[in-house]
Write an enzyme that holds these catalytic residues in place. Structure first.
Site, mmCIF file in Angstrom:
data_model
loop_
_atom_site.group_PDB
_atom_site.id
_atom_site.type_symbol
_atom_site.label_atom_id
_atom_site.label_comp_id
_atom_site.label_asym_id
_atom_site.label_seq_id
_atom_site.Cartn_x
_atom_site.Cartn_y
_atom_site.Cartn_z
ATOM 1 N N GLU A 1 0.836 -1.209 0.000
ATOM 2 C CA GLU A 1 0.000 0.000 0.000
ATOM 3 C C GLU A 1 0.863 1.248 0.000
ATOM 4 O O GLU A 1 1.923 1.263 0.625
ATOM 5 C CB GLU A 1 -0.864 0.024 1.278
ATOM 6 N N LYS B 1 2.140 4.556 1.454
ATOM 7 C CA LYS B 1 2.100 5.093 2.817
ATOM 8 C C LYS B 1 1.812 6.585 2.717
ATOM 9 O O LYS B 1 2.667 7.371 2.297
ATOM 10 C CB LYS B 1 3.417 4.841 3.543
ATOM 11 N N ASP C 1 1.207 10.363 3.698
ATOM 12 C CA ASP C 1 1.785 11.238 4.710
ATOM 13 C C ASP C 1 0.700 12.165 5.244
ATOM 14 O O ASP C 1 0.462 13.242 4.716
ATOM 15 C CB ASP C 1 2.919 12.049 4.073
ATOM 16 N N TYR D 1 -7.176 2.145 5.408
ATOM 17 C CA TYR D 1 -6.292 1.005 5.136
ATOM 18 C C TYR D 1 -6.408 -0.111 6.164
ATOM 19 O O TYR D 1 -5.603 -1.031 6.174
ATOM 20 C CB TYR D 1 -4.840 1.470 5.060
ATOM 21 N N LYS E 1 10.314 2.846 3.621
ATOM 22 C CA LYS E 1 10.329 4.288 3.360
ATOM 23 C C LYS E 1 10.960 4.660 2.025
ATOM 24 O O LYS E 1 11.803 3.936 1.516
ATOM 25 C CB LYS E 1 11.100 5.003 4.482
ATOM 26 N N CYS F 1 25.428 44.895 -10.121
ATOM 27 C CA CYS F 1 25.434 43.535 -10.669
ATOM 28 C C CYS F 1 26.786 42.860 -10.425
ATOM 29 O O CYS F 1 27.831 43.425 -10.767
ATOM 30 C CB CYS F 1 25.133 43.587 -12.159
ATOM 31 N N CYS G 1 28.664 42.513 -13.976
ATOM 32 C CA CYS G 1 29.138 43.592 -14.842
ATOM 33 C C CYS G 1 29.232 44.947 -14.144
ATOM 34 O O CYS G 1 29.661 45.925 -14.747
ATOM 35 C CB CYS G 1 28.229 43.714 -16.070
ATOM 36 N N CYS H 1 19.604 43.397 -13.148
ATOM 37 C CA CYS H 1 20.770 44.149 -13.593
ATOM 38 C C CYS H 1 20.291 45.039 -14.740
ATOM 39 O O CYS H 1 19.595 44.579 -15.631
ATOM 40 C CB CYS H 1 21.837 43.172 -14.082
ATOM 41 N N CYS I 1 26.175 43.229 -20.040
ATOM 42 C CA CYS I 1 26.387 42.248 -18.971
ATOM 43 C C CYS I 1 26.698 40.873 -19.568
ATOM 44 O O CYS I 1 25.920 40.339 -20.346
ATOM 45 C CB CYS I 1 25.136 42.172 -18.100
HETATM 46 S S1 IVH Z 1 -1.013 0.546 8.814
HETATM 47 C C1 IVH Z 1 -0.728 -1.833 12.308
HETATM 48 N N1 IVH Z 1 -1.167 1.535 6.389
HETATM 49 O O1 IVH Z 1 1.758 5.336 9.050
HETATM 50 C C2 IVH Z 1 -0.705 -1.006 11.150
HETATM 51 N N2 IVH Z 1 -0.422 2.967 8.112
HETATM 52 O O2 IVH Z 1 4.012 4.618 10.841
HETATM 53 C C3 IVH Z 1 -0.718 0.408 11.456
HETATM 54 N N3 IVH Z 1 0.066 5.237 7.407
HETATM 55 O O3 IVH Z 1 0.125 5.556 12.137
HETATM 56 C C4 IVH Z 1 -0.763 1.321 10.340
HETATM 57 N N4 IVH Z 1 -0.455 4.965 5.307
HETATM 58 O O4 IVH Z 1 -0.601 7.101 10.236
HETATM 59 C C5 IVH Z 1 -0.849 1.791 7.653
HETATM 60 N N5 IVH Z 1 -1.396 2.274 4.190
HETATM 61 C C6 IVH Z 1 -1.076 2.514 5.467
HETATM 62 C C7 IVH Z 1 -0.644 3.794 5.912
HETATM 63 C C8 IVH Z 1 -0.314 3.968 7.249
HETATM 64 C C9 IVH Z 1 -0.050 5.824 6.203
HETATM 65 C C10 IVH Z 1 0.557 5.901 8.631
HETATM 66 C C11 IVH Z 1 -0.379 5.787 9.801
HETATM 67 C C12 IVH Z 1 0.378 5.061 10.861
HETATM 68 C C13 IVH Z 1 1.781 5.337 10.456
HETATM 69 C C14 IVH Z 1 2.687 4.252 10.977
#
Ligand code: IVH
Length: 721
Positions: free
Chosen positions: A158, A160, A162, A275, A363, A457, A460, A473, A479
């Site tokens: 999945e 992740k 932010d 998720y 990450k 400048c 020049c 300038c 220049c």
């Molecule tokens: S699963 C036990 N899935 O990442 C599983 N977390 O570092 C717990 N997050 O607190 C989280 N996308 O805020 C999961 N597809 C995803 C996610 C996700 C973002 C964040 C979430 C969690 C943090 C963990």
């Protein structure tokens, strides 16, 4: 307006989205709200009102789902607004019928004095991190060791997101409460704010053949985030109001969700991807993916990029693929999350104190890093714009070492208050030039030095002037940083029109030291040219000939070719008409007389204060005057324009459509040679519109203004006098 995307025609064939068959509620879309008539609210019985309100809510929820969750609306904005208005009308007349999950309740709840707390039934855990492929493989090996097997198993991979983790609780299909993750056991009650997030369904969907089972209680986990576009907009607004900026979309999302006033939250375009689940009463799943499919069916938003992979190597491929997509997505990701798909295996693996053993955050390279500003250097661009650049203690950002980052301009430096010696956060997003994002003010020691742009400048020594936020300038003609740009412009067709002097040649002459300013073009010698690579007798002759030919420009072309900031073709024409020669600008003592000159220029129709300033700056820069004198000495004609000189004297012409016997350029040149003016656009100042074949919109505009329209033949006759 509720729905920004406009759908005017409703189709009968509705697509499947995310493999979910779309089943329409009773009234949609064949019975469109635009044609429907409703009974006067005053005449509704309570029973009728109740029934209608329920139907409207179902219909509105459906459209919200189509719009916010599936991104695929089947109703027009106006139609949607009509439904909302009708429901509001009924609820206003019968306040007892308002339910907390009514779509009218998404906005406008009262500010809270402070947040309450909500205990999570099951703890909300965090994730173990991996920063390299090797660490990801180690995670896979660890699981196999624990399970005492060499057999492969599936992962769900999945993106992740932010953002900010939240839990949503649904009871009998209705959104009951929502909370932040907090310490994992207890979070803040942000129910009212989550209601304002349009992609959070206030009711679960339970319609159609494949009815989603609605459990007594369903706890859903997901990430609330702010799309990049929304983040940019919010920060732009905050900047305008002088409020502190959010440093990234995640902080902005968190700040927006943790607002005590839900009306503020409602004004922020927050979104969600879910998720996972907490407690679920009455439904059994055997895999993680099956659970996600269920959430989708119930109308909950799940990221469409989620996929099942067979092995850790598949997961690594997925990681690469998503990292490649990262820039193109409308929201920020900081990695991918891998989860063992089989729930029985998950169970077996269990937890450590804070993290499950069956999941991993793999990450991406970070896009931001902290470093120190060692100095600030000023670069001069091709256009003469001065850009401050921070010289940094080298730091790796997103896998690339950076030592320099742009600070854009002085206003930006002042706003961020960047000083030499400061600890700063630098950001690099994709191929974009790295920039200094903000200062870590806590690290200040008091020895940091503020920065101001130089007055002259660095390339020049010409005077520097500020226009808008940018310092420029003013030594355009001399220049070295601007030389390439200046010469390209100077020799271009619409300027001095030196045929055969392409950018590649200019580069060659500059590199070889043959050209140091534009006037040097006229001092080029055949003998010097043929010595250079790729030049021969013939080509050198041709070039010298076209340089010779360019020595008799019209006054407008000469003025235009100087490349004075703000003086395009049209303005050059205005100046030529008004001042009749270059001499009024070249008078000695111009510098002493700047203000008077500026005022004189501003008195001319069409010249604003910025252009006036820029013209005066240009001619009061001694370096520029020197080059102009050098041009004159080389034999470039400085035409003076006297009344009654040409047959088209003072008359303005505009061309539209294709001419048969002239090219557009030729026609314009002819006008200028005969003392007329070639206008760039339709205006009431145009005396003649010359209409060629299939004239465009200029023709219609000219007609509407009642301008005189003539044929190519008539134009030819005029030119011939
Ligand atoms: S699963 C036990 N899935 O990442 C599983 N977390 O570092 C717990 N997050 O607190 C989280 N996308 O805020 C999961 N597809 C995803 C996610 C996700 C973002 C964040 C979430 C969690 C943090 C963990």
């Amino acid at each position: 307006m509720h729905h920004p995307g406009q759908i005017d025609e409703l189709t009968d064939v509705l697509p499947c989205v995310n493999n979910i068959p779309i089943i329409l509620p009773i009234n949609t879309p064949h019975n469109t709200p635009m044609t429907r008539t409703w009974k006067d609210v005053e005449r509704l019985t309570v029973k009728e009102a109740l029934k209608e309100a329920e139907e409207l809510r179902e219909e509105i929820n459906f459209h919200n789902y189509r719009y916010y969750t599936l991104d695929s609306p089947v109703i027009s904005d106006a139609g949607f607004d009509r439904l909302m208005l009708r429901l509001e009308e009924i609820e206003e007349r019968f306040p007892g019928l308002v339910t907390p999950d009514s779509p009218t309740q998404r906005v406008g709840a009262k500010p809270l004095p402070e947040f309450g707390t909500i205990k999570h039934t099951l703890p909300m855990l965090s994730l173990d991190n991996a920063f390299s492929e090797e660490e990801a493989r180690e995670f896979d090996r660890r699981i196999k060791r624990f399970l005492k097997t060499a057999q492969e198993f599936e992962y769900v991979a999945e993106p992740k997101i932010d953002g900010l983790a939240v839990e949503l609780v649904y009871e009998n299909g209705a959104f009951k409460s929502g909370s932040t993750r907090g310490d994992g056991y207890t979070g803040e009650d942000i129910t009212q704010n989550l209601r304002t997030v349009k992609s959070v369904p206030l009711r679960l969907l339970s319609r159609g053949k494949e009815k989603a089972i609605i459990p007594r209680r369903l706890e859903v986990r997901g990430e609330v985030y702010l799309p990049k576009e929304g983040f940019r907009k919010i920060n732009a607004e905050r900047e305008k109001k002088g409020e502190p900026l959010f440093s990234n979309p995640r902080n902005a999302a968190a700040g927006s969700l943790r607002q005590l006033d839900p009306r503020i939250t409602a004004s922020r375009p927050l979104d969600i991807f879910c998720y996972g689940v907490g407690r679920v009463d009455g439904i059994q799943f055997s895999t993680h993916m099956e659970m996600l499919e269920y959430l989708k069916k119930a109308g909950i938003k799940v990221n469409p990029l989620i996929d099942v992979v067979d092995t850790i190597e598949g997961a690594i491929k997925y990681h690469k693929k998503i990292e490649g997509l990262r820039e193109k997505l409308g929201y920020k990701l900081d990695g991918v999350v891998l989860k063992v798909n089989n729930l029985a295996l998950q169970e077996k693996l269990g937890m450590r104190t804070r993290n499950p053993k069956w999941a991993l955050a793999f990450k991406f390279e970070p896009e931001q890093e902290t470093t120190v500003v060692k100095g600030i250097e000023v670069g001069v661009g091709r256009t003469g714009a001065l850009t401050p650049v921070a010289l940094l203690e080298p730091v790796t950002v997103g896998g690339v070492t950076i030592e320099r980052a742009t600070l854009h301009n002085q206003d930006d430096i002042d706003r961020k208050d960047v000083r030499i010696g400061d600890t700063v956060i630098v950001e690099r997003a994709g191929d974009v030039i790295p920039e200094v994002f903000c200062v870590v003010k806590d690290r200040r020691r008091g020895t940091e030095k503020p920065f101001t742009m130089p007055a002259v400048c660095p390339e020049c020594g010409s005077k520097v002037e500020k226009t808008g936020a940018i310092h420029f300038c003013t030594g355009g003609l001399s220049c070295p940083a601007q030389l390439m740009e200046t010469i390209s412009h100077f020799s271009s067709r619409r300027a001095m029109d030196i045929e055969g002097l392409g950018e590649k040649h200019v580069e060659q002459f500059v590199k070889d030291g043959l050209i140091k300013d534009v006037a040097d073009i006229y001092y080029l010698k055949k003998d010097d040219i043929v010595k250079l690579e790729r030049w021969a007798e013939k080509s050198a002759d041709n070039l010298i000939e076209s340089i010779e030919k360019s020595k008799t420009p019209t006054l407008e072309r000469l003025i235009y070719s100087l490349g004075i900031r703000g003086v395009g073709e049209h303005m050059a024409g205005v100046l030529a008409r008004e001042f009749k020669s270059l001499s009024p600008f070249m008078k000695p003592g111009m510098e002493a007389n700047m203000e008077a000159k500026e005022e004189e220029l501003m008195a001319v129709h069409g010249i604003g204060p910025e252009t006036a300033r820029s013209i005066v700056d240009f001619f009061s820069e001694p370096q520029n005057v020197k080059v102009i004198e050098k041009l004159r000495k080389a034999g470039v004609g400085f035409p003076g324009k006297k009344a009654g000189q040409g047959v088209l004297d003072g008359k303005t012409f505009l061309f539209t459509g294709a001419l048969r016997t002239f090219s557009r350029e030729e026609a314009k040149r002819l006008v200028e040679e005969k003392g007329g003016i070639a206008a760039p656009a339709v205006s009431k100042n145009v005396d003649y519109v010359v209409a060629g074949e299939s004239p465009g919109s200029k023709y219609d505009k000219a007609k509407a203004l009642g301008l005189k329209i003539i044929s190519e033949e008539e134009f030819r006759k005029m030119v011939q006098g």
